[in-house]
Design a protein around this motif. Structure first.
Motif, short mmCIF file in Angstrom:
data_model
loop_
_atom_site.label_atom_id
_atom_site.label_comp_id
_atom_site.label_asym_id
_atom_site.label_seq_id
_atom_site.Cartn_x
_atom_site.Cartn_y
_atom_site.Cartn_z
N GLY A 131 0.86 -1.19 0.00
CA GLY A 131 0.00 0.00 0.00
C GLY A 131 0.88 1.23 0.00
N LEU A 132 1.00 1.86 -1.17
CA LEU A 132 1.97 2.95 -1.29
C LEU A 132 1.30 4.28 -1.58
N MET A 153 0.47 7.45 3.18
CA MET A 153 0.98 6.90 4.44
C MET A 153 2.01 5.79 4.19
N ARG A 193 -1.17 -2.39 -5.15
CA ARG A 193 -2.08 -3.05 -6.09
C ARG A 193 -1.90 -2.50 -7.50
N SER A 194 -1.96 -1.18 -7.64
CA SER A 194 -1.71 -0.64 -8.98
C SER A 194 -0.23 -0.25 -9.09
N VAL A 196 -3.15 0.18 3.72
CA VAL A 196 -4.19 0.42 2.71
C VAL A 196 -5.46 0.90 3.39
N GLY A 205 -2.96 0.36 9.41
CA GLY A 205 -4.08 1.28 9.14
C GLY A 205 -4.89 1.56 10.39
N ILE A 223 -0.77 3.59 14.28
CA ILE A 223 0.33 4.48 13.90
C ILE A 223 -0.22 5.90 13.91
N LYS A 248 -4.64 3.03 20.29
CA LYS A 248 -4.65 4.10 19.27
C LYS A 248 -6.01 4.78 19.22
P1 NDP Z 1 -5.79 5.35 1.60
O1 NDP Z 1 -6.54 5.10 2.84
O2 NDP Z 1 -6.24 6.44 0.70
O3 NDP Z 1 -5.71 3.99 0.77
C1 NDP Z 1 -5.12 3.95 -0.50
C2 NDP Z 1 -4.30 2.71 -0.64
O4 NDP Z 1 -5.12 1.56 -0.44
C3 NDP Z 1 -3.71 2.58 -2.01
O5 NDP Z 1 -2.42 2.04 -1.89
C4 NDP Z 1 -4.66 1.60 -2.68
O6 NDP Z 1 -4.10 0.90 -3.76
C5 NDP Z 1 -4.94 0.67 -1.54
N1 NDP Z 1 -6.11 -0.14 -1.73
C6 NDP Z 1 -7.39 0.26 -1.73
N2 NDP Z 1 -8.21 -0.79 -1.95
C7 NDP Z 1 -7.43 -1.88 -2.08
C8 NDP Z 1 -7.68 -3.26 -2.29
N3 NDP Z 1 -8.93 -3.72 -2.38
N4 NDP Z 1 -6.62 -4.09 -2.40
C9 NDP Z 1 -5.37 -3.63 -2.28
N5 NDP Z 1 -5.07 -2.34 -2.08
C10 NDP Z 1 -6.09 -1.48 -1.96
O7 NDP Z 1 -4.24 5.57 1.94
P2 NDP Z 1 -3.55 6.41 3.09
O8 NDP Z 1 -2.11 6.34 2.79
O9 NDP Z 1 -4.19 7.73 3.25
O10 NDP Z 1 -3.88 5.59 4.41
C11 NDP Z 1 -3.48 4.24 4.60
C12 NDP Z 1 -3.96 3.76 5.96
O11 NDP Z 1 -3.41 4.57 6.96
C13 NDP Z 1 -5.48 3.82 6.16
O12 NDP Z 1 -5.89 2.72 6.92
C14 NDP Z 1 -5.70 5.07 6.95
O13 NDP Z 1 -6.84 4.99 7.79
C15 NDP Z 1 -4.45 5.14 7.74
N6 NDP Z 1 -4.09 6.54 7.99
C16 NDP Z 1 -3.54 6.87 9.12
C17 NDP Z 1 -3.19 8.15 9.39
C18 NDP Z 1 -2.56 8.41 10.62
O14 NDP Z 1 -2.32 9.54 11.00
N7 NDP Z 1 -2.23 7.39 11.35
C19 NDP Z 1 -3.40 9.26 8.49
C20 NDP Z 1 -3.94 8.83 7.29
C21 NDP Z 1 -4.27 7.51 7.08
P3 NDP Z 1 -4.26 1.47 -5.27
O15 NDP Z 1 -3.17 2.45 -5.44
O16 NDP Z 1 -4.11 0.26 -6.10
O17 NDP Z 1 -5.63 2.08 -5.36
#
Ligand code: NDP
Length: 485
Positions: free
Chosen positions: A9-10, A13, A34-35, A74, A101, A127, A182
Protein backbone atom coordinates in the motif's frame (compact mmCIF):
# COMPACT_ATOMS: atom_id res chain seq x y z
CA UNK A 1 15.48 -12.51 -0.58
CA UNK A 2 17.12 -9.26 0.42
CA UNK A 3 14.52 -7.22 2.26
CA UNK A 4 14.02 -7.38 6.04
CA UNK A 5 10.69 -5.56 5.97
CA UNK A 6 7.95 -4.95 3.42
CA UNK A 7 5.21 -2.37 2.89
CA UNK A 8 1.97 -3.07 1.04
CA UNK A 9 0.00 0.00 0.00
CA UNK A 10 1.97 2.95 -1.29
CA UNK A 11 -0.46 5.84 -1.00
CA UNK A 12 0.70 8.75 1.12
CA UNK A 13 0.98 6.90 4.44
CA UNK A 14 2.54 3.73 3.05
CA UNK A 15 5.10 5.48 0.84
CA UNK A 16 6.15 7.76 3.68
CA UNK A 17 6.49 4.81 6.03
CA UNK A 18 8.51 2.93 3.39
CA UNK A 19 10.81 5.92 2.95
CA UNK A 20 11.20 6.22 6.72
CA UNK A 21 12.09 2.51 6.94
CA UNK A 22 14.54 2.71 4.03
CA UNK A 23 16.29 5.72 5.55
CA UNK A 24 17.32 3.76 8.66
CA UNK A 25 20.57 1.86 8.81
CA UNK A 26 20.17 -1.84 8.17
CA UNK A 27 16.73 -1.80 6.53
CA UNK A 28 15.98 -2.95 3.01
CA UNK A 29 12.34 -2.45 2.14
CA UNK A 30 10.22 -4.56 -0.20
CA UNK A 31 7.38 -2.44 -1.60
CA UNK A 32 4.16 -3.49 -3.29
CA UNK A 33 1.00 -1.67 -4.34
CA UNK A 34 -2.08 -3.05 -6.09
CA UNK A 35 -1.71 -0.64 -8.98
CA UNK A 36 1.80 -0.62 -10.32
CA UNK A 37 2.01 3.13 -10.94
CA UNK A 38 2.43 4.01 -7.25
CA UNK A 39 5.32 1.57 -6.90
CA UNK A 40 7.03 3.00 -9.99
CA UNK A 41 6.53 6.56 -8.78
CA UNK A 42 7.97 5.82 -5.36
CA UNK A 43 11.08 4.04 -6.60
CA UNK A 44 11.66 6.63 -9.35
CA UNK A 45 11.31 9.57 -6.96
CA UNK A 46 13.72 8.05 -4.41
CA UNK A 47 16.53 6.28 -6.23
CA UNK A 48 18.70 6.66 -3.10
CA UNK A 49 16.39 4.48 -1.01
CA UNK A 50 16.95 0.75 -0.56
CA UNK A 51 13.67 -0.39 -2.10
CA UNK A 52 12.97 -3.79 -3.61
CA UNK A 53 9.91 -3.22 -5.79
CA UNK A 54 7.57 -6.15 -6.29
CA UNK A 55 4.72 -6.43 -8.78
CA UNK A 56 2.92 -9.48 -7.46
CA UNK A 57 2.34 -10.92 -3.99
CA UNK A 58 4.56 -13.90 -4.97
CA UNK A 59 7.41 -11.59 -5.91
CA UNK A 60 6.85 -9.59 -2.73
CA UNK A 61 7.04 -12.73 -0.55
CA UNK A 62 10.12 -13.95 -2.41
CA UNK A 63 11.95 -10.68 -1.80
CA UNK A 64 11.55 -10.89 1.99
CA UNK A 65 13.94 -12.65 4.38
CA UNK A 66 12.36 -15.14 6.79
CA UNK A 67 10.59 -14.73 9.05
CA UNK A 68 8.92 -12.33 6.65
CA UNK A 69 7.43 -9.13 8.02
CA UNK A 70 5.17 -6.81 6.07
CA UNK A 71 3.25 -3.69 7.05
CA UNK A 72 -0.09 -3.10 5.34
CA UNK A 73 -1.02 0.56 4.77
CA UNK A 74 -4.19 0.42 2.71
CA UNK A 75 -7.71 1.70 3.13
CA UNK A 76 -9.24 0.40 6.35
CA UNK A 77 -12.06 -2.14 6.11
CA UNK A 78 -12.51 -4.54 3.20
CA UNK A 79 -9.30 -3.53 1.36
CA UNK A 80 -7.34 -4.50 4.47
CA UNK A 81 -9.07 -7.89 4.58
CA UNK A 82 -8.33 -8.42 0.87
CA UNK A 83 -4.63 -7.70 1.34
CA UNK A 84 -4.43 -9.93 4.42
CA UNK A 85 -5.97 -12.80 2.42
CA UNK A 86 -3.45 -12.33 -0.38
CA UNK A 87 -0.51 -12.24 2.03
CA UNK A 88 -1.70 -15.33 3.88
CA UNK A 89 -1.56 -17.17 0.53
CA UNK A 90 2.12 -16.43 -0.02
CA UNK A 91 3.46 -16.21 3.56
CA UNK A 92 4.46 -19.14 5.80
CA UNK A 93 4.01 -20.02 9.47
CA UNK A 94 6.17 -17.73 11.63
CA UNK A 95 5.90 -14.82 9.21
CA UNK A 96 4.36 -11.54 10.37
CA UNK A 97 1.59 -9.46 8.85
CA UNK A 98 1.19 -5.99 10.35
CA UNK A 99 -1.87 -3.83 9.77
CA UNK A 100 -0.75 -0.22 10.24
CA UNK A 101 -4.08 1.28 9.14
CA UNK A 102 -6.75 2.74 11.36
CA UNK A 103 -8.62 -0.48 12.08
CA UNK A 104 -11.31 -0.86 14.71
CA UNK A 105 -9.77 -3.01 17.47
CA UNK A 106 -12.55 -5.59 17.27
CA UNK A 107 -11.69 -6.11 13.57
CA UNK A 108 -8.10 -6.60 14.65
CA UNK A 109 -9.12 -9.18 17.24
CA UNK A 110 -11.09 -11.03 14.55
CA UNK A 111 -8.26 -10.86 12.00
CA UNK A 112 -5.62 -11.92 14.50
CA UNK A 113 -7.64 -14.99 15.42
CA UNK A 114 -8.17 -15.99 11.79
CA UNK A 115 -4.56 -15.40 10.73
CA UNK A 116 -3.15 -17.17 13.80
CA UNK A 117 -4.86 -20.36 12.68
CA UNK A 118 -2.54 -20.44 9.66
CA UNK A 119 0.52 -20.16 11.94
CA UNK A 120 1.24 -16.66 10.68
CA UNK A 121 1.48 -13.81 13.19
CA UNK A 122 -0.88 -10.89 12.84
CA UNK A 123 -0.10 -7.55 14.43
CA UNK A 124 -2.53 -4.65 14.55
CA UNK A 125 -0.39 -1.55 14.98
CA UNK A 126 -1.82 1.90 15.64
CA UNK A 127 0.33 4.48 13.90
CA UNK A 128 -0.14 8.11 14.85
CA UNK A 129 1.29 11.29 13.50
CA UNK A 130 -0.24 11.54 10.04
CA UNK A 131 1.84 11.83 6.88
CA UNK A 132 4.63 13.73 8.51
CA UNK A 133 4.89 11.28 11.36
CA UNK A 134 5.00 8.33 8.98
CA UNK A 135 7.94 9.93 7.20
CA UNK A 136 9.94 11.32 10.11
CA UNK A 137 8.94 9.22 13.08
CA UNK A 138 5.47 8.25 14.25
CA UNK A 139 4.27 7.02 17.60
CA UNK A 140 3.59 3.31 17.10
CA UNK A 141 1.21 1.17 19.15
CA UNK A 142 1.60 -2.48 18.11
CA UNK A 143 -0.45 -5.36 19.46
CA UNK A 144 0.05 -9.00 18.48
CA UNK A 145 2.04 -11.93 19.78
CA UNK A 146 5.28 -11.87 21.76
CA UNK A 147 6.90 -13.89 18.97
CA UNK A 148 6.20 -11.21 16.38
CA UNK A 149 7.58 -8.50 18.66
CA UNK A 150 11.00 -10.19 18.62
CA UNK A 151 11.38 -9.53 14.89
CA UNK A 152 9.28 -6.42 14.68
CA UNK A 153 10.49 -4.60 17.79
CA UNK A 154 13.90 -3.52 16.48
CA UNK A 155 12.47 -2.51 13.09
CA UNK A 156 9.69 -0.39 14.61
CA UNK A 157 12.11 1.12 17.10
CA UNK A 158 14.30 2.18 14.19
CA UNK A 159 11.54 4.31 12.63
CA UNK A 160 9.58 5.58 15.62
CA UNK A 161 9.72 9.10 16.95
CA UNK A 162 12.17 9.58 19.81
CA UNK A 163 11.27 11.23 23.12
CA UNK A 164 14.08 11.95 25.55
CA UNK A 165 16.20 9.25 23.94
CA UNK A 166 13.47 6.60 23.99
CA UNK A 167 11.72 5.34 20.84
CA UNK A 168 7.95 5.95 20.87
CA UNK A 169 6.95 2.34 20.43
CA UNK A 170 6.13 -0.40 22.89
CA UNK A 171 4.52 -3.81 22.58
CA UNK A 172 1.16 -2.69 23.93
CA UNK A 173 -0.45 -6.11 24.41
CA UNK A 174 -1.90 -9.01 22.49
CA UNK A 175 -4.20 -9.00 19.44
CA UNK A 176 -6.29 -5.79 19.37
CA UNK A 177 -4.53 -3.98 22.24
CA UNK A 178 -2.51 -1.71 19.94
CA UNK A 179 -5.49 -0.52 17.91
CA UNK A 180 -7.50 -0.12 21.11
CA UNK A 181 -4.87 2.18 22.57
CA UNK A 182 -4.65 4.10 19.27
CA UNK A 183 -8.41 4.54 19.36
CA UNK A 184 -8.29 6.02 22.87
CA UNK A 185 -5.38 8.23 21.79
CA UNK A 186 -7.66 9.70 19.15
CA UNK A 187 -10.49 10.12 21.65
CA UNK A 188 -8.19 12.05 23.98
CA UNK A 189 -7.12 14.11 20.98
CA UNK A 190 -10.77 15.08 20.41
CA UNK A 191 -11.12 16.18 24.04
CA UNK A 192 -7.84 18.11 23.99
CA UNK A 193 -8.84 19.98 20.81
CA UNK A 194 -12.30 20.83 22.11
CA UNK A 195 -10.91 22.12 25.40
CA UNK A 196 -8.47 24.36 23.56
CA UNK A 197 -11.30 25.62 21.35
CA UNK A 198 -13.43 26.44 24.39
CA UNK A 199 -10.50 28.27 25.98
CA UNK A 200 -10.04 30.34 22.81
CA UNK A 201 -13.74 31.13 22.62
CA UNK A 202 -13.94 32.28 26.25
CA UNK A 203 -10.87 34.47 25.93
CA UNK A 204 -12.15 36.02 22.74
CA UNK A 205 -15.60 36.74 24.06
CA UNK A 206 -14.39 37.74 27.50
CA UNK A 207 -11.53 40.04 26.57
CA UNK A 208 -12.29 41.07 22.99
CA UNK A 209 -8.74 40.13 21.98
CA UNK A 210 -8.16 39.40 18.30
CA UNK A 211 -7.20 35.93 17.10
CA UNK A 212 -3.66 37.16 16.51
CA UNK A 213 -3.49 38.44 20.09
CA UNK A 214 -4.90 35.17 21.40
CA UNK A 215 -2.26 33.36 19.37
CA UNK A 216 0.31 35.08 21.57
CA UNK A 217 -1.51 33.83 24.66
CA UNK A 218 -1.28 30.26 23.37
CA UNK A 219 2.36 30.73 22.38
CA UNK A 220 3.04 31.85 25.93
CA UNK A 221 1.11 28.88 27.38
CA UNK A 222 3.23 26.64 25.22
CA UNK A 223 6.25 27.53 27.34
CA UNK A 224 4.65 26.18 30.52
CA UNK A 225 2.82 23.15 31.86
CA UNK A 226 0.42 23.13 28.87
CA UNK A 227 3.30 22.74 26.41
CA UNK A 228 2.09 20.50 23.61
CA UNK A 229 1.83 20.13 19.86
CA UNK A 230 -1.87 21.02 19.88
CA UNK A 231 -1.29 24.28 21.79
CA UNK A 232 1.56 25.09 19.41
CA UNK A 233 -0.51 24.59 16.25
CA UNK A 234 -3.41 26.50 17.81
CA UNK A 235 -1.19 29.59 17.91
CA UNK A 236 -0.28 28.98 14.25
CA UNK A 237 -3.90 28.65 13.15
CA UNK A 238 -5.00 31.75 15.10
CA UNK A 239 -2.16 33.81 13.63
CA UNK A 240 -3.05 32.90 10.06
CA UNK A 241 -4.57 35.69 7.92
CA UNK A 242 -6.81 34.79 5.00
CA UNK A 243 -5.18 36.01 1.80
CA UNK A 244 -8.49 36.57 0.00
CA UNK A 245 -10.23 38.69 2.61
CA UNK A 246 -7.48 39.91 4.90
CA UNK A 247 -9.47 38.57 7.86
CA UNK A 248 -8.21 36.09 10.44
CA UNK A 249 -8.49 32.67 8.79
CA UNK A 250 -10.33 31.30 11.83
CA UNK A 251 -13.13 33.79 11.09
CA UNK A 252 -13.65 32.60 7.53
CA UNK A 253 -13.49 28.86 8.19
CA UNK A 254 -17.03 27.46 8.38
CA UNK A 255 -17.71 26.54 12.01
CA UNK A 256 -18.49 22.89 11.40
CA UNK A 257 -15.96 20.31 12.62
CA UNK A 258 -15.74 16.99 10.81
CA UNK A 259 -14.78 13.60 12.19
CA UNK A 260 -13.56 10.32 10.73
CA UNK A 261 -15.10 8.21 13.47
CA UNK A 262 -12.35 7.29 15.93
CA UNK A 263 -13.81 9.64 18.57
CA UNK A 264 -17.17 7.94 18.18
CA UNK A 265 -15.49 4.50 18.47
CA UNK A 266 -13.85 5.59 21.71
CA UNK A 267 -17.17 6.73 23.15
CA UNK A 268 -19.13 3.70 21.92
CA UNK A 269 -16.53 1.38 23.40
CA UNK A 270 -16.52 3.32 26.66
CA UNK A 271 -20.29 3.05 26.85
CA UNK A 272 -20.17 -0.71 26.49
CA UNK A 273 -17.37 -0.95 29.03
CA UNK A 274 -19.24 1.36 31.42
CA UNK A 275 -16.42 3.90 31.59
CA UNK A 276 -17.43 7.58 31.93
CA UNK A 277 -15.31 9.31 29.29
CA UNK A 278 -17.48 12.41 29.48
CA UNK A 279 -14.82 14.82 28.20
CA UNK A 280 -14.22 12.75 25.07
CA UNK A 281 -17.96 12.26 24.59
CA UNK A 282 -18.70 15.99 24.91
CA UNK A 283 -15.93 16.77 22.45
CA UNK A 284 -17.35 14.27 19.97
CA UNK A 285 -20.89 15.58 20.43
CA UNK A 286 -19.68 19.18 20.12
CA UNK A 287 -18.47 18.32 16.61
CA UNK A 288 -21.85 16.72 15.88
CA UNK A 289 -23.73 19.78 17.13
CA UNK A 290 -21.55 22.05 15.01
CA UNK A 291 -22.31 19.97 11.93
CA UNK A 292 -26.08 20.45 12.02
CA UNK A 293 -26.55 23.90 10.46
CA UNK A 294 -30.27 23.36 9.97
CA UNK A 295 -30.80 22.77 13.69
CA UNK A 296 -28.59 25.70 14.63
CA UNK A 297 -30.45 27.95 12.21
CA UNK A 298 -33.88 27.33 13.73
CA UNK A 299 -32.47 27.63 17.27
CA UNK A 300 -30.74 30.97 16.91
CA UNK A 301 -33.52 32.99 18.55
CA UNK A 302 -33.95 30.75 21.58
CA UNK A 303 -34.08 32.86 24.74
CA UNK A 304 -30.84 33.40 26.67
CA UNK A 305 -28.08 35.93 27.19
CA UNK A 306 -26.89 37.57 24.02
CA UNK A 307 -23.76 35.83 22.88
CA UNK A 308 -22.57 38.55 20.59
CA UNK A 309 -19.62 40.43 21.99
CA UNK A 310 -19.92 44.02 23.09
CA UNK A 311 -23.39 43.62 24.54
CA UNK A 312 -24.32 44.21 28.15
CA UNK A 313 -25.40 40.64 28.70
CA UNK A 314 -22.17 39.12 27.41
CA UNK A 315 -19.24 38.01 29.48
CA UNK A 316 -17.91 40.93 31.51
CA UNK A 317 -14.29 40.70 32.45
CA UNK A 318 -12.64 43.40 34.55
CA UNK A 319 -9.14 42.05 34.59
CA UNK A 320 -8.26 40.43 31.29
CA UNK A 321 -4.96 38.97 32.50
CA UNK A 322 -6.55 37.39 35.54
CA UNK A 323 -9.34 35.98 33.39
CA UNK A 324 -6.87 34.49 30.93
CA UNK A 325 -4.98 32.87 33.79
CA UNK A 326 -8.27 31.40 35.04
CA UNK A 327 -8.96 29.99 31.59
CA UNK A 328 -5.48 28.48 31.50
CA UNK A 329 -6.00 26.74 34.82
CA UNK A 330 -9.48 25.55 33.83
CA UNK A 331 -8.00 24.15 30.63
CA UNK A 332 -5.25 22.36 32.50
CA UNK A 333 -7.64 20.85 35.03
CA UNK A 334 -10.08 19.72 32.34
CA UNK A 335 -7.21 18.23 30.37
CA UNK A 336 -6.12 16.20 33.39
CA UNK A 337 -9.69 14.89 33.61
CA UNK A 338 -9.78 13.97 29.91
CA UNK A 339 -6.51 12.02 30.11
CA UNK A 340 -7.55 10.37 33.33
CA UNK A 341 -10.77 9.22 31.68
CA UNK A 342 -8.89 7.97 28.61
CA UNK A 343 -6.49 5.91 30.74
CA UNK A 344 -9.48 4.61 32.67
CA UNK A 345 -10.87 3.32 29.38
CA UNK A 346 -7.59 1.60 28.54
CA UNK A 347 -7.51 0.02 31.98
CA UNK A 348 -11.09 -1.23 31.57
CA UNK A 349 -10.39 -2.46 28.03
CA UNK A 350 -7.36 -4.39 29.25
CA UNK A 351 -9.46 -6.06 31.94
CA UNK A 352 -12.26 -6.90 29.50
CA UNK A 353 -10.04 -8.26 26.72
CA UNK A 354 -7.37 -9.82 28.90
CA UNK A 355 -4.51 -7.59 27.86
CA UNK A 356 -1.58 -6.72 30.04
CA UNK A 357 -1.05 -3.06 29.25
CA UNK A 358 1.64 -0.97 30.92
CA UNK A 359 -0.13 2.40 31.19
CA UNK A 360 3.08 4.25 31.97
CA UNK A 361 4.68 2.85 28.81
CA UNK A 362 1.67 3.99 26.80
CA UNK A 363 1.96 7.54 28.11
CA UNK A 364 5.66 7.53 27.23
CA UNK A 365 5.16 6.52 23.60
CA UNK A 366 2.76 9.44 23.18
CA UNK A 367 5.44 11.96 24.13
CA UNK A 368 6.57 12.38 20.53
CA UNK A 369 5.41 11.57 17.03
CA UNK A 370 1.68 11.74 17.70
CA UNK A 371 -0.90 14.51 17.78
CA UNK A 372 -1.33 14.63 21.57
CA UNK A 373 2.41 14.76 22.20
CA UNK A 374 3.07 16.89 25.26
CA UNK A 375 5.32 17.49 28.23
CA UNK A 376 2.41 16.55 30.43
CA UNK A 377 2.70 12.86 29.45
CA UNK A 378 5.85 12.61 31.56
CA UNK A 379 3.71 13.38 34.59
CA UNK A 380 1.42 10.49 33.68
CA UNK A 381 4.40 8.18 33.28
CA UNK A 382 5.66 9.29 36.70
CA UNK A 383 2.26 8.62 38.24
CA UNK A 384 2.14 5.04 36.93
CA UNK A 385 5.80 4.46 37.79
CA UNK A 386 4.99 5.33 41.39
CA UNK A 387 1.78 3.29 41.43
CA UNK A 388 1.23 0.94 38.47
CA UNK A 389 -2.26 -0.08 39.64
CA UNK A 390 -3.45 3.49 40.23
CA UNK A 391 -7.25 3.20 39.87
CA UNK A 392 -7.87 6.86 39.00
CA UNK A 393 -5.03 8.70 37.31
CA UNK A 394 -6.04 12.12 38.56
CA UNK A 395 -5.60 11.00 42.16
CA UNK A 396 -1.82 10.83 41.68
CA UNK A 397 -0.15 13.43 43.95
CA UNK A 398 1.08 15.64 41.12
CA UNK A 399 -2.40 15.92 39.61
CA UNK A 400 -4.05 16.40 42.99
CA UNK A 401 -1.76 19.39 43.52
CA UNK A 402 -2.51 20.77 40.05
CA UNK A 403 -6.26 20.28 40.46
CA UNK A 404 -6.12 21.93 43.86
CA UNK A 405 -4.34 24.91 42.34
CA UNK A 406 -6.88 25.12 39.49
CA UNK A 407 -10.02 24.65 41.60
CA UNK A 408 -11.20 28.21 42.03
CA UNK A 409 -10.35 29.26 38.49
CA UNK A 410 -12.04 26.19 37.02
CA UNK A 411 -15.28 26.89 38.88
CA UNK A 412 -15.20 30.61 38.07
CA UNK A 413 -14.78 29.89 34.38
CA UNK A 414 -17.55 27.28 34.18
CA UNK A 415 -19.90 29.63 36.10
CA UNK A 416 -18.96 32.57 33.91
CA UNK A 417 -19.58 30.57 30.75
CA UNK A 418 -22.98 29.37 31.97
CA UNK A 419 -23.95 32.85 33.14
CA UNK A 420 -23.02 34.44 29.85
CA UNK A 421 -24.61 31.74 27.70
CA UNK A 422 -21.33 30.53 26.23
CA UNK A 423 -21.21 26.80 25.53
CA UNK A 424 -18.32 25.11 27.32
CA UNK A 425 -19.39 21.46 27.27
CA UNK A 426 -15.96 19.93 27.81
CA UNK A 427 -14.96 22.36 30.58
CA UNK A 428 -18.22 21.91 32.45
CA UNK A 429 -18.58 18.15 32.04
CA UNK A 430 -15.00 17.66 33.24
CA UNK A 431 -15.76 19.63 36.35
CA UNK A 432 -18.96 17.66 36.96
CA UNK A 433 -17.07 14.40 36.57
CA UNK A 434 -14.48 15.61 39.05
CA UNK A 435 -17.13 16.61 41.56
CA UNK A 436 -18.96 13.35 40.94
CA UNK A 437 -15.84 11.40 41.83
CA UNK A 438 -15.33 13.49 44.96
CA UNK A 439 -18.89 13.31 46.19
CA UNK A 440 -19.38 11.42 49.42
CA UNK A 441 -22.92 10.60 48.40
CA UNK A 442 -24.43 10.74 44.94
CA UNK A 443 -28.09 11.09 44.01
CA UNK A 444 -27.62 7.65 42.46
CA UNK A 445 -29.42 6.49 45.62
CA UNK A 446 -32.57 8.12 44.31
CA UNK A 447 -32.08 6.67 40.84
CA UNK A 448 -31.75 3.22 42.35
CA UNK A 449 -34.93 3.86 44.38
CA UNK A 450 -36.77 4.80 41.20
CA UNK A 451 -35.47 1.66 39.50
CA UNK A 452 -36.74 -0.43 42.36
CA UNK A 453 -40.12 1.34 42.16
CA UNK A 454 -40.89 0.70 38.52
CA UNK A 455 -38.85 -2.39 37.80
CA UNK A 456 -38.20 -4.13 41.11
CA UNK A 457 -34.50 -3.79 40.37
CA UNK A 458 -33.72 -3.97 44.11
CA UNK A 459 -31.14 -1.98 46.09
CA UNK A 460 -28.45 -2.46 48.65
CA UNK A 461 -28.42 -0.61 51.97
CA UNK A 462 -25.69 1.40 53.60
CA UNK A 463 -26.29 -0.23 56.98
CA UNK A 464 -26.52 -3.96 56.34
CA UNK A 465 -25.56 -6.73 53.92
CA UNK A 466 -28.03 -8.12 51.43
CA UNK A 467 -30.31 -7.04 48.62
CA UNK A 468 -33.70 -5.44 49.22
CA UNK A 469 -36.91 -4.48 47.51
CA UNK A 470 -39.75 -2.31 48.74
CA UNK A 471 -43.25 -3.56 47.97
CA UNK A 472 -44.16 -0.28 46.26
CA UNK A 473 -47.55 -1.38 44.97
CA UNK A 474 -48.36 -3.25 48.17
CA UNK A 475 -47.99 -2.14 51.75
CA UNK A 476 -44.52 -0.65 51.10
CA UNK A 477 -42.70 -2.86 53.52
CA UNK A 478 -39.18 -3.91 52.66
CA UNK A 479 -38.31 -7.50 51.83
CA UNK A 480 -35.03 -9.28 51.20
CA UNK A 481 -34.73 -10.00 47.52
CA UNK A 482 -32.62 -11.66 44.85
CA UNK A 483 -29.95 -9.30 43.54
CA UNK A 484 -31.16 -7.91 40.20
CA UNK A 485 -29.03 -4.76 40.11
P1 NDP B 1 -5.79 5.35 1.60
O1 NDP B 1 -6.54 5.10 2.84
O2 NDP B 1 -6.24 6.44 0.70
O3 NDP B 1 -5.71 3.99 0.77
C1 NDP B 1 -5.12 3.95 -0.50
C2 NDP B 1 -4.30 2.71 -0.64
O4 NDP B 1 -5.12 1.56 -0.44
C3 NDP B 1 -3.71 2.58 -2.01
O5 NDP B 1 -2.42 2.04 -1.89
C4 NDP B 1 -4.66 1.60 -2.68
O6 NDP B 1 -4.10 0.90 -3.76
C5 NDP B 1 -4.94 0.67 -1.54
N1 NDP B 1 -6.11 -0.14 -1.73
C6 NDP B 1 -7.39 0.26 -1.73
N2 NDP B 1 -8.21 -0.79 -1.95
C7 NDP B 1 -7.43 -1.88 -2.08
C8 NDP B 1 -7.68 -3.26 -2.29
N3 NDP B 1 -8.93 -3.72 -2.38
N4 NDP B 1 -6.62 -4.09 -2.40
C9 NDP B 1 -5.37 -3.63 -2.28
N5 NDP B 1 -5.07 -2.34 -2.08
C10 NDP B 1 -6.09 -1.48 -1.96
O7 NDP B 1 -4.24 5.57 1.94
P2 NDP B 1 -3.55 6.41 3.09
O8 NDP B 1 -2.11 6.34 2.79
O9 NDP B 1 -4.19 7.73 3.25
O10 NDP B 1 -3.88 5.59 4.41
C11 NDP B 1 -3.48 4.24 4.60
C12 NDP B 1 -3.96 3.76 5.96
O11 NDP B 1 -3.41 4.57 6.96
C13 NDP B 1 -5.48 3.82 6.16
O12 NDP B 1 -5.89 2.72 6.92
C14 NDP B 1 -5.70 5.07 6.95
O13 NDP B 1 -6.84 4.99 7.79
C15 NDP B 1 -4.45 5.14 7.74
N6 NDP B 1 -4.09 6.54 7.99
C16 NDP B 1 -3.54 6.87 9.12
C17 NDP B 1 -3.19 8.15 9.39
C18 NDP B 1 -2.56 8.41 10.62
O14 NDP B 1 -2.32 9.54 11.00
N7 NDP B 1 -2.23 7.39 11.35
C19 NDP B 1 -3.40 9.26 8.49
C20 NDP B 1 -3.94 8.83 7.29
C21 NDP B 1 -4.27 7.51 7.08
P3 NDP B 1 -4.26 1.47 -5.27
O15 NDP B 1 -3.17 2.45 -5.44
O16 NDP B 1 -4.11 0.26 -6.10
O17 NDP B 1 -5.63 2.08 -5.36
Amino acid sequence: ATANIGVVGLAVMGSNLARNLASREGNTVAVYNRSRSKTDELTAAHPEAEFVPAFSYEEFAASLQKPRAAIIMVKAGRPTDAVIDSLVEVFEPGDIIVDGGNALFTDTIRREKAVRETGINFVGAGISGGEEGALNGPSIMPGGSDESWVTLGPILKSIAAVAEGEPCVTHVGHDGAGHFVKMVHNGIEYADMQLIAEAYDLIRRGTGKTPAEIAEVFAEWNTGELESYLIEITAEVLRQVDAATGRPLVDVILDQAGAKGTGAWTVQTALSLGVPVSGIAEATFARSLSSHPEQREVSRDLPGPSTSSGTEEGLTVDDADAFIEDVRLALYASKIVAYSQGFDEIRAGAAEYDWTIDLGAVSKIWRAGCIIRAQFLNRIADAYAAEPELPVLLTAPYFVEALGRAQGAWRRIVSAAAGAGIPAPAFSSSLSYYDGLRAERLPAALVQGQRDFFGAHTYKRIDKEGTFHTLWSGDRTEIEAEDTH
